[in-house]
Design a protein around this motif. Structure first.
Motif, PDB file in Angstrom:
ATOM      1  N   VAL A  89       0.844  -1.189   0.000  1.00 34.50           N
ATOM      2  CA  VAL A  89       0.000   0.000   0.000  1.00 34.50           C
ATOM      3  C   VAL A  89       0.882   1.242   0.000  1.00 34.50           C
ATOM      4  N   GLY A  90       0.668   2.113  -0.970  1.00 36.78           N
ATOM      5  CA  GLY A  90       1.402   3.375  -1.031  1.00 36.78           C
ATOM      6  C   GLY A  90       2.835   3.260  -1.503  1.00 36.78           C
ATOM      7  N   ALA A  91       3.222   2.108  -2.021  1.00 33.10           N
ATOM      8  CA  ALA A  91       4.594   1.917  -2.488  1.00 33.10           C
ATOM      9  C   ALA A  91       4.576   0.952  -3.671  1.00 33.10           C
ATOM     10  N   PRO A  92       5.608   1.006  -4.485  1.00 31.81           N
ATOM     11  CA  PRO A  92       5.664   0.042  -5.603  1.00 31.81           C
ATOM     12  C   PRO A  92       5.717  -1.397  -5.097  1.00 31.81           C
ATOM     13  N   ALA A  93       5.206  -2.296  -5.899  1.00 35.52           N
ATOM     14  CA  ALA A  93       5.226  -3.724  -5.538  1.00 35.52           C
ATOM     15  C   ALA A  93       6.664  -4.232  -5.500  1.00 35.52           C
ATOM     16  N   LEU A  94       6.890  -5.220  -4.678  1.00 39.91           N
ATOM     17  CA  LEU A  94       8.189  -5.898  -4.630  1.00 39.91           C
ATOM     18  C   LEU A  94       8.116  -7.132  -5.519  1.00 39.91           C
ATOM     19  N   ILE A  95       9.194  -7.423  -6.200  1.00 42.09           N
ATOM     20  CA  ILE A  95       9.272  -8.619  -7.025  1.00 42.09           C
ATOM     21  C   ILE A  95      10.333  -9.520  -6.425  1.00 42.09           C
ATOM     22  N   TYR A  96       9.958 -10.756  -6.146  1.00 43.81           N
ATOM     23  CA  TYR A  96      10.879 -11.746  -5.592  1.00 43.81           C
ATOM     24  C   TYR A  96      11.195 -12.780  -6.664  1.00 43.81           C
ATOM     25  N   PHE A  97      12.439 -13.210  -6.726  1.00 42.94           N
ATOM     26  CA  PHE A  97      12.877 -14.243  -7.648  1.00 42.94           C
ATOM     27  C   PHE A  97      13.327 -15.441  -6.850  1.00 42.94           C
TER      28      PHE A  97
END
Length: 54
Positions: free
Chosen positions: A43-51
């Motif tokens: 919420v209120g921030a860019p999404a995180l991408i996990y590899f």
């Protein structure tokens, strides 16, 4: 995301050569592993991408 020359929506205005994660996927799979990704919405921030790769 792991396709050759993949560009995420909205990234077409930016410069780049485009290979991205395709070579990484090829190398990992050649060695018998796999690679995957998932995102975490915030919420209120860019999404995180996990590899994940094994």
């Amino acid at each position: 995301m792991f396709s050759k020359y993949y560009r995420v929506e909205g990234a077409h205005q930016r410069t780049g050569s485009g290979p991205g994660l395709y070579p990484v996927k090829c190398l990992v799979e050649r060695e018998g592993g796999y690679i995957n990704h998932y995102t975490e919405a915030r919420v209120g921030a860019p999404a995180l991408i996990y590899f994940e790769f094994r």
